[in-house]
Design an enzyme around this catalytic site. Structure first.
Site, mmCIF file in Angstrom:
data_model
loop_
_atom_site.group_PDB
_atom_site.id
_atom_site.type_symbol
_atom_site.label_atom_id
_atom_site.label_comp_id
_atom_site.label_asym_id
_atom_site.label_seq_id
_atom_site.Cartn_x
_atom_site.Cartn_y
_atom_site.Cartn_z
ATOM 1 N N CYS A 2 0.820 -1.213 0.000
ATOM 2 C CA CYS A 2 0.000 0.000 0.000
ATOM 3 C C CYS A 2 0.858 1.268 0.000
ATOM 4 C CB CYS A 2 -0.876 0.044 1.235
ATOM 5 S SG CYS A 2 -1.962 -1.368 1.367
ATOM 6 N N ARG A 27 5.229 0.462 -6.039
ATOM 7 C CA ARG A 27 5.153 -0.380 -4.838
ATOM 8 C C ARG A 27 4.233 -1.574 -5.049
ATOM 9 N NH1 ARG A 27 6.709 2.467 -0.103
ATOM 10 N NH2 ARG A 27 5.187 1.395 1.182
ATOM 11 N N TRP A 75 -2.840 -2.628 -1.763
ATOM 12 C CA TRP A 75 -2.340 -3.947 -2.140
ATOM 13 C C TRP A 75 -3.038 -4.919 -1.204
ATOM 14 C CZ3 TRP A 75 0.897 -7.863 -0.013
ATOM 15 C CH2 TRP A 75 1.494 -8.708 -0.961
ATOM 16 N N ASN A 100 -1.658 1.775 5.826
ATOM 17 C CA ASN A 100 -0.730 0.771 5.298
ATOM 18 C C ASN A 100 -0.285 -0.072 6.486
ATOM 19 O OD1 ASN A 100 1.312 -0.695 4.116
ATOM 20 N ND2 ASN A 100 2.753 1.009 3.951
ATOM 21 N N GLY A 101 -0.306 -1.399 6.342
ATOM 22 C CA GLY A 101 0.075 -2.275 7.444
ATOM 23 C C GLY A 101 -1.027 -3.287 7.697
ATOM 24 N N GLU A 483 18.675 -16.583 -8.801
ATOM 25 C CA GLU A 483 18.234 -15.208 -9.069
ATOM 26 C C GLU A 483 17.665 -15.101 -10.489
ATOM 27 O OE1 GLU A 483 17.513 -12.754 -7.428
ATOM 28 O OE2 GLU A 483 17.610 -11.056 -8.784
ATOM 29 N N LYS A 487 13.857 -13.977 -11.352
ATOM 30 C CA LYS A 487 13.536 -12.863 -12.263
ATOM 31 C C LYS A 487 12.555 -13.328 -13.324
ATOM 32 C CE LYS A 487 14.612 -10.158 -10.407
ATOM 33 N NZ LYS A 487 15.405 -9.929 -9.241
ATOM 34 N N GLU A 490 8.982 -14.022 -11.815
ATOM 35 C CA GLU A 490 8.187 -12.908 -11.282
ATOM 36 C C GLU A 490 7.712 -11.945 -12.360
ATOM 37 O OE1 GLU A 490 10.105 -10.229 -8.483
ATOM 38 O OE2 GLU A 490 12.031 -10.582 -9.419
ATOM 39 N N LYS A 605 6.673 -3.846 -4.220
ATOM 40 C CA LYS A 605 8.100 -3.508 -4.157
ATOM 41 C C LYS A 605 8.605 -3.568 -2.723
ATOM 42 C CE LYS A 605 11.995 -2.059 -5.806
ATOM 43 N NZ LYS A 605 12.778 -3.099 -6.487
HETATM 44 C C1 F6R Z 1 12.634 -9.821 -6.468
HETATM 45 C C2 F6R Z 1 12.591 -8.888 -5.356
HETATM 46 C C3 F6R Z 1 12.207 -9.416 -4.020
HETATM 47 C C4 F6R Z 1 12.942 -8.641 -2.915
HETATM 48 C C5 F6R Z 1 12.416 -9.072 -1.544
HETATM 49 C C6 F6R Z 1 13.161 -8.396 -0.424
HETATM 50 O O1 F6R Z 1 13.034 -9.201 -7.635
HETATM 51 O O2 F6R Z 1 12.824 -7.730 -5.503
HETATM 52 O O3 F6R Z 1 12.441 -10.773 -3.917
HETATM 53 O O4 F6R Z 1 14.302 -8.882 -3.018
HETATM 54 O O5 F6R Z 1 11.053 -8.757 -1.449
HETATM 55 O O6 F6R Z 1 13.075 -7.022 -0.527
HETATM 56 P P1 F6R Z 1 14.113 -6.068 0.173
HETATM 57 O O7 F6R Z 1 15.428 -6.277 -0.478
HETATM 58 O O8 F6R Z 1 13.567 -4.684 -0.039
HETATM 59 O O9 F6R Z 1 14.139 -6.468 1.618
#
Ligand code: F6R
Length: 610
Positions: A2, A27, A75, A100-101, A483, A487, A490, A605
């Site tokens: 959110c 986000r 979200w 948000n939360g 990784e 990618k 997702e 995000k």
């Molecule tokens: C994938 C991606 C997620 C983040 C994960 C952790 O492309 O971006 O898997 O890596 O949600 O997020 P952070 O790094 O912000 O803790």
């Protein structure tokens, strides 16, 4: 996850709110809405199930005007994506609220409120909060006290923006466990989930602390801490310009971010290396004396950041000869683990707001670790404020949901950490200078790899009609394969899994046929010959192989095997280098499939809830 925007100003705030929502789109969200107190002291609201563009269109046909307003991108967590569940939520045309939360005790509050005669129009956990504010307002008669009373009842995490039609010159903001920032304008104030939302209107920001409540009027801001005492919070001047959130001519943020990696890596190295030596104090004032005591390292993170940790574990054990364990944050936080003496706890997070990573760090601080370090891309995030030592990656804002430049710069930070620790463990200055040279060569070498984009775009065509793909790697290239698979899945929604190449014959080989492309990263190292035999196992079963191999690897394209020879001579930087073609592959497959690359379905995000 959110996104919240709010504003209080003399001018009409709707355009600011809509622009802010647009800038928070990255986000991830499924619905959007906006509410203002209009010039007749009435609450007006519009909401859409869909994109902010649709909200803008609706606003164009029936504009809302007012100097105080709140807006939100939702979200879904509690209740499906729907118009009724979209924020802002309003109670009895009196109070409007965005959240948000997650409110953990929402069921209990809901039952009490139903008994007290409140109607519910949504399935969200948020509606109990707006009802509680309304209820409190009946006695307090003013919004600030009503919010204080409300948050006393809440369990869980929240960032809130609240307005009351009878107090049109007031906006209340509160945060606990979810990020919220105040933008300071001239005779106007704003709130938002992050600074990017507000860059077009201000460069000055106040980061609310855990438990803070802000009473915001056009010309006066008062912040209360969790004990309801007035506190001063510093104003930070952001160096970001409002166009950081532009695509700079690229079709997607993700592509822009992939191509900005040489620069992001160079920025992350700046001031961290001096005369061939790693500047240990970049991890914190007393980092050197702490690193002298490190006997083992525990890394905790989620998703892509977790993959960065897995690669770093190989470096730590090989270069620094320090044992290293890597764990997924959501697992670590709920199990009983043993802390070995003199273990450094390292949390890695792009956003610094990932709920599980943050909770893991909070747990670690009570668990007897030598010290805690956060490797993070966002200064002033919850994680950097919580950790004792901090290393900031200078990747710049990452907008695409799929992490790219954040990952490669995390690896840069981790490599610097490995050297800084290894220095205390016998690494001599000659070796250090050699490793530093490898790091310094990175921006140029990444740039060279980006030049393979047309070849990779070509390969991508073969994947677009597939439903599954396998990624293989060995050693420190297994996390690279993981990784690459993450990618691809997702952003293109192709099911992709990564395996240690040696594990193929223990199960996954059963899946291999001519409909299952297999991608392998094949650096020219001591495992190349072993990898080649693993690959023959695939070829023999009719699987089509895509090999990213070094020019010196002596593997050639044949029937069923496509070899892309890249310039990635084997050294410790190679895991970073081999990541680049895999990022490009995922991107171009998603382009061909017409997917929503920057905002893949169901993903956010910044994962600020469990
Ligand atoms: C994938 C991606 C997620 C983040 C994960 C952790 O492309 O971006 O898997 O890596 O949600 O997020 P952070 O790094 O912000 O803790």
């Amino acid at each position: 996850m959110c996104g919240i925007v709010g504003a209080i100003a003399q001018r009409d705030v709707s355009p600011v709110l809509l622009e802010g929502l647009k800038r928070l789109e990255y986000r991830g969200y499924d619905s959007a809405g906006l509410a203002v107190v209009d010039h007749n002291k009435q609450l007006q609201r519009i909401r859409v199930l869909g994109k902010v563009n649709e909200l803008q269109e609706q606003h164009q046909s029936s504009p809302l005007q007012g100097g105080t307003g709140i807006a939100h991108t939702r979200w879904a967590t509690h209740g499906k994506p729907s118009l009724d569940n979209a924020h802002p939520h309003i109670c009895r045309n009196q109070v409007a609220l965005v959240h948000n939360g997650i409110i953990e005790n929402h069921e209990q509050l809901r039952a009490q409120q139903v008994d007290a005669g409140y109607d519910f129009s949504s399935e969200t956990d948020t509606e109990v909060v707006v009802n509680a504010v309304y209820e409190a307002l009946q006695t307090t008669k003013e919004l600030l006290q009503a919010v204080f009373r409300t948050i006393e009842q809440l369990e869980g995490a929240y960032a809130l923006g609240v307005i009351n039609k009878d107090e049109p010159e007031r906006l209340i903001a509160a945060r606990k466990g979810s990020p919220l920032v105040i933008g300071v304008g001239i005779g106007e104030y704003f709130i938002a989930s992050d600074v990017f939302a507000l860059l077009p209107v201000t460069q000055q920001f106040i980061f609310l602390e855990e438990g803070d409540v802000a009473d915001i009027k056009r010309d006066k801001l008062t912040i209360y801490d969790s004990n309801q005492q007035i506190v001063e919070r510093p104003i930070n001047v952001s160096e970001l310009s409002s166009d950081v959130a532009d695509k700079a001519g690229y079709r997607h943020y993700m592509l822009k971010e992939i191509f900005s990696q040489p620069n992001a890596i160079a920025e992350s190295l700046e001031n961290r290396i001096e005369d061939g030596r790693v500047v240990t104090s970049e991890f914190g004032q007393n980092a050197e004396s702490i690193f002298q005591q490190v006997k083992s390292v525990k890394i905790v993170a989620c998703g892509t950041s977790y993959h960065a940790g897995l690669i770093a574990a190989h470096w730590l054990e090989e270069i620094a000869q320090i044992p290293c364990q890597v764990e997924i944050a959501s697992e670590y936080r709920y199990r009983k683990s043993v802390v070995v003496d003199n273990t450094l706890f390292v949390s890695i997070s792009q956003s610094g707001e990932t709920a599980d990573t943050l909770a893991a760090l909070q747990l670690a601080k009570k668990s007897g670790f030598l010290n805690t370090l956060a490797i993070c891309n966002v200064a002033e995030s919850s994680l950097t404020r919580e950790a004792e030592l901090v290393f900031l990656t200078h990747a710049g804002p990452e907008i695409g949901v799929a992490s790219t430049k954040a990952f490669t710069t995390q690896l840069v930070g981790l490599f610097l950490l490995v050297i800084a620790i290894a220095k205390q463990n016998g690494l001599d200055s000659k070796q250090e200078a050699m490793f530093v040279k490898q790091l310094e060569s990175l921006p140029g070498r990444v740039n060279q790899l980006l030049q393979y984009k047309d070849d990779i775009e070509n390969i991508a065509k073969d994947f677009s009609d597939k439903h599954h793909a396998l990624f293989l790697g060995r050693g420190s290239f297994l996390p690279v394969a993981m990784e690459g698979a993450l990618k691809l899945k997702e952003i293109s929604y192709i099911h992709a899994e990564a395996y240690a190449a040696g594990e193929l014959k223990h199960g996954p080989l059963a899946l291999v046929d001519d409909d299952m492309p297999v991608v392998a990263v094949a650096p020219n190292n001591n495992l190349l010959e072993k990898l080649k035999s693993n690959l023959q196992e695939v070829q023999a079963r009719g699987g089509k192989l895509y090999l990213f191999a070094d020019k010196t690897s002596e593997v050639e394209s044949t029937d069923g095997v496509y070899v892309l020879k890249i310039n990635a001579l084997y050294d410790f930087m190679a895991p970073i280098l081999y990541t680049i073609p895999l990022q490009l592959l995922a991107y171009y497959v998603a382009v061909i499939k017409g997917a929503d690359i920057d905002q893949p379905r169901n993903l956010a995000k910044s994962v600020t809830v469990e």
